[in-house]
Scaffold this motif. Structure first.
Motif, short mmCIF file in Angstrom:
data_model
loop_
_atom_site.label_atom_id
_atom_site.label_comp_id
_atom_site.label_asym_id
_atom_site.label_seq_id
_atom_site.Cartn_x
_atom_site.Cartn_y
_atom_site.Cartn_z
N LYS A 199 0.85 -1.21 0.00
CA LYS A 199 0.00 0.00 0.00
C LYS A 199 0.87 1.24 0.00
N ALA A 200 1.86 1.23 0.85
CA ALA A 200 2.77 2.38 0.93
C ALA A 200 3.48 2.58 -0.40
N SER A 201 3.87 1.50 -1.00
CA SER A 201 4.56 1.59 -2.29
C SER A 201 3.64 2.16 -3.36
N PHE A 202 2.36 1.71 -3.31
CA PHE A 202 1.40 2.20 -4.30
C PHE A 202 1.21 3.72 -4.18
N SER A 203 0.99 4.14 -2.92
CA SER A 203 0.75 5.56 -2.72
C SER A 203 1.98 6.38 -3.06
N GLN A 204 3.13 5.78 -2.84
CA GLN A 204 4.34 6.56 -3.11
C GLN A 204 4.66 6.62 -4.61
N SER A 205 4.04 5.73 -5.38
CA SER A 205 4.30 5.75 -6.81
C SER A 205 3.32 6.64 -7.56
N ARG A 206 2.30 7.20 -6.89
CA ARG A 206 1.28 8.03 -7.53
C ARG A 206 1.38 9.47 -7.05
N GLY A 207 1.02 10.41 -7.95
CA GLY A 207 0.97 11.80 -7.54
C GLY A 207 -0.35 12.10 -6.85
N TRP B 130 2.75 15.13 -8.60
CA TRP B 130 3.28 15.81 -7.41
C TRP B 130 3.05 14.93 -6.19
N GLN B 131 4.13 14.66 -5.47
CA GLN B 131 4.03 13.79 -4.30
C GLN B 131 4.59 14.52 -3.09
N PRO B 132 3.76 15.35 -2.50
CA PRO B 132 4.24 16.18 -1.39
C PRO B 132 4.74 15.36 -0.21
N TRP B 133 4.29 14.10 -0.12
CA TRP B 133 4.75 13.26 0.99
C TRP B 133 6.15 12.72 0.77
N LYS B 134 6.69 12.92 -0.44
CA LYS B 134 8.05 12.46 -0.73
C LYS B 134 9.02 13.61 -0.59
N LYS B 135 10.19 13.33 -0.19
CA LYS B 135 11.21 14.37 -0.09
C LYS B 135 11.45 14.94 -1.49
N GLY C 205 9.22 16.43 -3.24
CA GLY C 205 7.89 16.70 -3.80
C GLY C 205 7.61 15.99 -5.08
N ASN C 206 8.25 16.35 -6.14
CA ASN C 206 7.91 15.80 -7.43
C ASN C 206 8.59 14.46 -7.63
N GLY C 207 7.79 13.42 -7.54
CA GLY C 207 8.33 12.08 -7.54
C GLY C 207 8.91 11.64 -8.84
N LYS C 208 8.38 12.16 -9.94
CA LYS C 208 8.83 11.65 -11.22
C LYS C 208 9.54 12.72 -11.99
#
Lengths: 142, 966
Positions: A4-12, A132-137, A139-142
């Motif tokens: 689940k964590a991986s899924f959420s971290q792979s999506r903006g 945009w993934q604000p939960w990732k260091k 922000g922009n995951g991709k």
């Protein structure tokens, strides 16, 4: 849990807004169908309906096709649908603004407009924040 | 710049441009659908026309060379109408006229916020109009500045809560002591009672802040100020109290019977227009001797008439709703109805007839106290001088069709003045009438004229011609047409309706001394008798067209309409006042398939057996060539054959403040505007007093002059037609559009409108007489079903329209239908009304336009219902393709062609839009600049969006390549 964590971290962020966009669009459609025919507006506008359906469908498709232009297209269709909706209610709106008969905006019209505006606002936000993934260091995951 | 930044930049640009592109694309169709509104708002013309300067082609010249001379003339007429229309109701203790040295204190917020106009289609920009203070100082009278300034800044004043009017008057207790201290120095109190009214909403009979909830009753604060002034008068600090009634609607005058209120003079001034306030000061100062007579009855109890009975029973709302409207799935344009149970007894026709029957002790008359109902009767009005009548005669006129009523009027007073001479009729009320339900009022206005200005001691002999046709009554049950029954027809000259009633009683030998019920002696010597020996059915045939007249409106009578066969209405009858008085609401339901089908929209198109019209022929005819040719000339066929289907469809569907140009026949655009008491878009912001004030002048020359000035102002403001005159009836005191309609009396309304229309149309401005028909109320007007009997329809409600529209009367060339329904049918979709009566009986030669189809009731004012049934054009934004679904129906297409014919015929012959057009003139349509601008913007945005998308794509690719390389 990890998946689940991986899924959420792979999506903006936009990914998570896609479903609310579709829900709002469908709500707008249903409200329009229910309240759109009034003493001022004899018929529903098919263009307002098909464009809103298309906006909802594209938003759902964007859950599987993680491509920004799909989300933007969904947003633009929602915007077009709203304008068509307003066109269909032009006589009603004119009557309110000429202030002769004391007619006011009905709760149905207000609710429909709110749903349309939510669809548009969320659709645009979803498109802009698609990656945009604000939960990732960073922000922009991709 | 990094690759990512570039991608984001082009993404943002592309999205912004795509958003704009979508908005413009989506809005374009909306804008085009509302093109008529936009063009009207922007003052744009949709056609270019080559016009000649040759005087031979100026069919309707203007009398004014410049705006200033026009405005001067307009204001002079405005002031004259107000001066002759003001009605002096009470003048005791020599209160009026004011002497030159009198000092005035103006009371109530209405003084500083005078009512000049009304709202809706009679709206005017009155912000720069002169104030009451200006008017008083203009005639040399001093005004209490402290009090004036306080009222101007006190924060109180007329307002609305939701759709209900509130008086919101300042109480006496709030006037500061230093201000009240100045009243002694300005001891003449002028108290202005003001009420607003306007389109879209009737005056509320409840939920206002008056003592009984009615907006037409005084509030506690207003009454309090009058009572306090009375105390001051009794203390000698105030010399006199003068009340101005500044309202087109009739205020309830019960306060004048309050023992705590002593008013010396009372004057009805109506709504005064741009210059009328000068006449108010003129009358009060004696510079103008009042000669106006009431065009409505002023009442002690505004709910006392039978027309108000259902209003009273229905919690003071006019409209009821069908009890099963929800189960039946009726929408808001179908669910309401109103019943006219009063029959012909509208206004004074009730009060004087009930009084007459009470005096005579007629069966069923019951107890009746006239003085408890009526404050001042219809026709009443005082002067500063006295007039004597003598030499009264009634003689058959040389034409054999009418009677000349002659009377000599002498000014027996010391001040020059004019006198309105009113002739009244009493028809015999017979056993046949009782049996067949034909009602006859004891008093009807049958003619009037006005003397010139008579110097002291001077006399004028006037003759009023009363057509024998006035004797007719509509017999819906027996002969089903107009009848003149055998019997004695009485004619009298009397100053008001009540004096007329007493004269008629006197002619029957009744005196006040012997009959304790009579309130004053009448004059038998002022009554002439015409005897009709046998039944006369000559009015069963239209004098205008020769067509036979018979029942046309049974479908609007609950008692005759098949769809309501389980219901009945008891119409008020003088045969039994007590027994027929409305005491319970008639609660209708829809239980019947006939009713369901009739109230539905989209009825089948009647098959008239018409052949499919011809389109697009090249016959070389131009509209100007056909000026003066009869309506049925073959050349019209030739001209109409030149038009395309699309041109006809656009012409009849897109008539919002215009009739569009038709290039194939060189028809120019016309431009119309509201409204009855002034051009709403008047360049000089001009407006006339309310129509009731015009009516109160009883001066036909002034009606004509007003029509002429309205037309000149319309032309100066770029218009060629006016949505005027308004001729619905003041059925109750609470009608919202009292300012736009003349009177409770149909004859006075009709004659006034007829002369106004003539004055207007002489200038080439087409009168669009409105609202046809039975649109005597505003509340729930979008689709409300009006139920009434045919006698009331024909003797009261339709009479003003007939005077205005009939070819041999006013000959107005356009009529506007109402929003309401007649029975179950929208007023713009009933052949009996629009074809059989309007064209068939009256010979109307113009076109019928709907009321505002753009902003009201679009759901029931359908093309499918209206066009095949007599509507000729829609006051809305249509298009060339709007009627395409009916294109292949020959009957529908033939009606669209006939509607086009009506419009073209009226414009060709009667519109100043034809000025400068010869047979060689060319008319071409133009695309308005905003449409070009929108299209240009869409194209530019499309290109830019495509470019931005391409750049976004390329920058994204480049960024990916860079990322891969890295």
């Amino acid at each position: 849990m990890e998946r689940k964590a991986s899924f959420s971290q792979s999506r903006g962020l936009g990914f998570f807004l896609a479903l609310p966009v579709a829900v709002c669009a469908v709500a707008a459609i249903l409200l329009y169908r229910k309240t759109g025919v009034t003493e001022f507006s004899p018929a529903l506008y098919p263009s307002a309906l098909w464009s809103a359906w298309a906006a909802a469908a594209l938003s759902l498709i964007s859950l599987f096709v993680n491509w920004k232009p799909v989300k933007y297209l969904s947003y633009l269709l929602a915007l077009y649908s709203f304008i068509q909706y307003l066109s269909s209610q032009a006589t009603y709106i004119v009557n309110v603004f000429v202030s002769i008969d004391g007619t006011t905006f009905s709760s149905g019209m207000i609710a429909t407009s709110v749903m349309y505006l939510l669809t548009i606002a969320l659709g645009l936000t979803a498109a802009i924040t698609a990656h945009w993934q604000p939960w990732k260091k960073g922000g922009n995951g991709k | 710049m990094t690759g990512k930044k570039s991608v984001r930049r082009w993404e943002a640009i592309a999205v912004v441009l795509a958003t704009l592109f979508t908005i413009f694309c989506g809005s374009y169709s909306l804008a085009v659908s509302q093109a008529a509104s936009i063009n009207n708002a922007l003052g744009l013309q949709g056609a270019s026309v080559s016009r000649s300067d040759d005087a031979a082609y100026i069919y309707f010249p203007s009398a004014y060379a410049d705006a200033q001379s026009l405005e001067t003339a307009y204001l002079a007429v405005c002031e004259e109408v107000e001066g002759e229309g003001i009605v002096l109701l009470k003048n005791e203790n020599g209160a009026l006229p004011l002497s030159a040295d009198e000092k005035i204190s103006c009371f109530l917020t209405g003084s500083v916020n005078f009512n000049y106009s009304a709202s809706g289609s009679s709206a005017a920009d009155t912000s720069a109009y002169s104030t009451l203070k200006d008017a008083f100082t203009g005639v040399g009278l001093a005004v209490n500045e402290d009090l004036w300034n306080w009222y101007g800044s006190c924060g109180y004043g007329r307002t609305k809560k939701g759709s209900n009017y509130l008086i919101n008057e300042a109480p006496w207790s709030e006037i500061p002591e230093n201000v009240t201290a100045t009243i002694g120095d300005y001891p003449t109190a002028v108290v202005t009672l003001v009420r607003d009214s306007g389109e879209g909403k009737d005056i509320n009979a409840k939920k206002s802040d008056s003592t009984d909830g009615s907006y037409l009753t005084l509030s506690e604060q207003e009454a309090g100020v009058l009572a306090r002034l009375t105390e001051l008068k009794r203390e000698g600090k105030v010399h006199k109290i003068i009340v101005l009634l500044n309202s087109s609607a009739t205020l309830q005058l019960d306060f004048l019977q309050d023992e705590n209120i002593e008013v010396d003079a009372c004057v009805w001034v109506g709504n005064v227009g741009k210059a009328g306030i000068r006449a108010v000061a003129g009358v009060l100062s004696g510079k103008v001797n009042p000669s106006g007579r009431l065009s409505d009855t002023f009442l002690i109890d505004n709910l006392s008439g039978p027309a108000s009975a259902f209003l009273n029973l229905n919690k003071k709302y006019f409209s009821q709703y069908y009890a099963d409207f929800e189960e039946e799935g009726l929408n808001a344009t179908q669910m309401y109805y109103g019943i006219y149970a009063e029959g012909i007894y509208v206004g004074y026709r009730y009060y004087e007839t009930r009084y007459t029957d009470y005096v005579l002790g007629a069966a069923g008359a019951g107890e009746y106290a006239y003085a408890k109902d009526v404050a001042w009767p219809f026709g009443f009005g005082l002067s500063y001088t006295d007039f004597e009548y003598s030499g009264y005669q009634v003689a058959a006129a040389p034409d054999g069709k009418s009677y000349d009523v002659t009377v000599t009027v002498r000014n027996a007073g010391s001040i020059p003045g004019k006198e309105a001479v009113l002739i009244w009729l009493q028809k015999p009320y017979t056993d046949y009438d009782r049996e067949k339900g034909v009602e006859k009022a004891a008093v009807e206005l049958a003619g009037f004229t006005k003397t010139g200005l008579l110097a002291s001691g001077a006399s004028e002999t006037v003759t009023v011609n009363v057509p024998r046709e006035s004797f007719k009554s509509y017999d819906a049950e027996g002969h089903q047409t107009y009848i003149v029954e055998p019997g004695s027809y009485l004619l009298t000259a009397a100053r008001d309706a009540h004096e007329a009633a007493n004269n008629f009683l006197a002619a029957q030998g009744v005196t006040a001394a012997v009959n304790g019920r009579m309130d004053a002696d009448g004059r038998a010597d002022m009554v002439g008798t015409v005897t009709v020996d046998e039944l006369d059915l000559s009015y069963a045939v239209s004098a205008s067209t020769g067509s036979r007249i018979t029942n046309q409106l049974s479908f609007a009578d609950v008692n005759r309409y098949e769809g309501l066969k389980d219901y009945s209405v008891t119409y008020v009858s003088r045969n039994d006042w007590e027994g027929t008085w409305p005491r319970e609401l008639v609660n209708l339901t829809i239980e019947n398939d006939t009713f369901r089908a009739d109230i539905a929209s989209g009825k089948p198109i009647p098959d008239d057996g018409a052949a499919m019209p011809v389109y697009g022929e090249q016959n070389g005819r131009s509209l100007a060539d056909l000026r003066g040719l009869p309506y049925d000339s073959e050349y019209w066929d030739s001209l109409l054959n030149q038009m395309t289907w699309e041109e006809q469809a656009y012409l009849v569907t897109n008539a919002q403040f215009t009739t569009v140009a038709v290039p194939s026949v060189s028809k120019p655009e016309t431009y119309e505007d509201d409204g009855p008491i002034g051009v709403v878009s008047s360049t000089a912001k001009l407006s006339m007093p309310c129509e009731g004030i015009w009516a109160s002048t009883f001066n036909k020359d002034l009606f004509h002059a007003v029509g002429g000035m309205l037309a000149e102002d319309a032309r100066a403001s770029g218009k060629t037609g006016l949505y005027a005159s308004g001729v619905n009836i003041h059925r109750t005191p609470f009608g919202g559009r009292s300012a736009e309609y003349f009177s409770e009396d149909p004859f006075l309304s009709g004659v006034a409108s007829m002369h106004e229309v003539k004055g207007m149309q002489e200038k080439g401005v087409i009168a669009h007489v409105k609202h046809f028909a039975f649109n005597d109320e505003e509340s729930e007007r979008n689709g409300i079903c009006i139920w009434l009997n045919e006698q009331e329809a024909r003797e009261i409600m339709l009479v003003p329209f007939q005077y205005s529209l009939a070819a041999d009367q006013g000959n107005a060339h356009a009529v506007m239908s109402g929003f309401n329904r007649v029975g179950t049918d929208w007023a713009g979709a009933n052949r009996n009304l629009l074809m059989n009566i309007l064209h068939g009986e009256w010979g109307f030669d113009g076109y019928c336009i709907t009321d505002m189809a753009s902003s009201n009731g679009a759901i029931y004012m359908t093309y499918k219902d209206g066009l095949p049934r007599g509507t000729d054009c829609y006051l809305g934004s249509g298009s060339a393709s709007a009627l395409d679904e009916f294109k292949n129906d020959p009957s529908f297409a033939a009606r669209v062609r006939e509607a086009s014919h009506c419009i073209l015929y009226a414009v060709a012959n009667y519109s100043c839009a034809m000025n400068g057009l010869s047979g060689e003139s060319l008319v071409s349509t133009t695309t308005p600049w905003w449409q070009t601008a929108l299209l240009t913007a869409i194209i530019v945005l499309a290109v830019l969006t495509a470019g931005a998308l391409a750049m976004w794509g390329m920058s994204w690719k480049k960024a990916r390549r860079n990322a891969s390389a890295a």
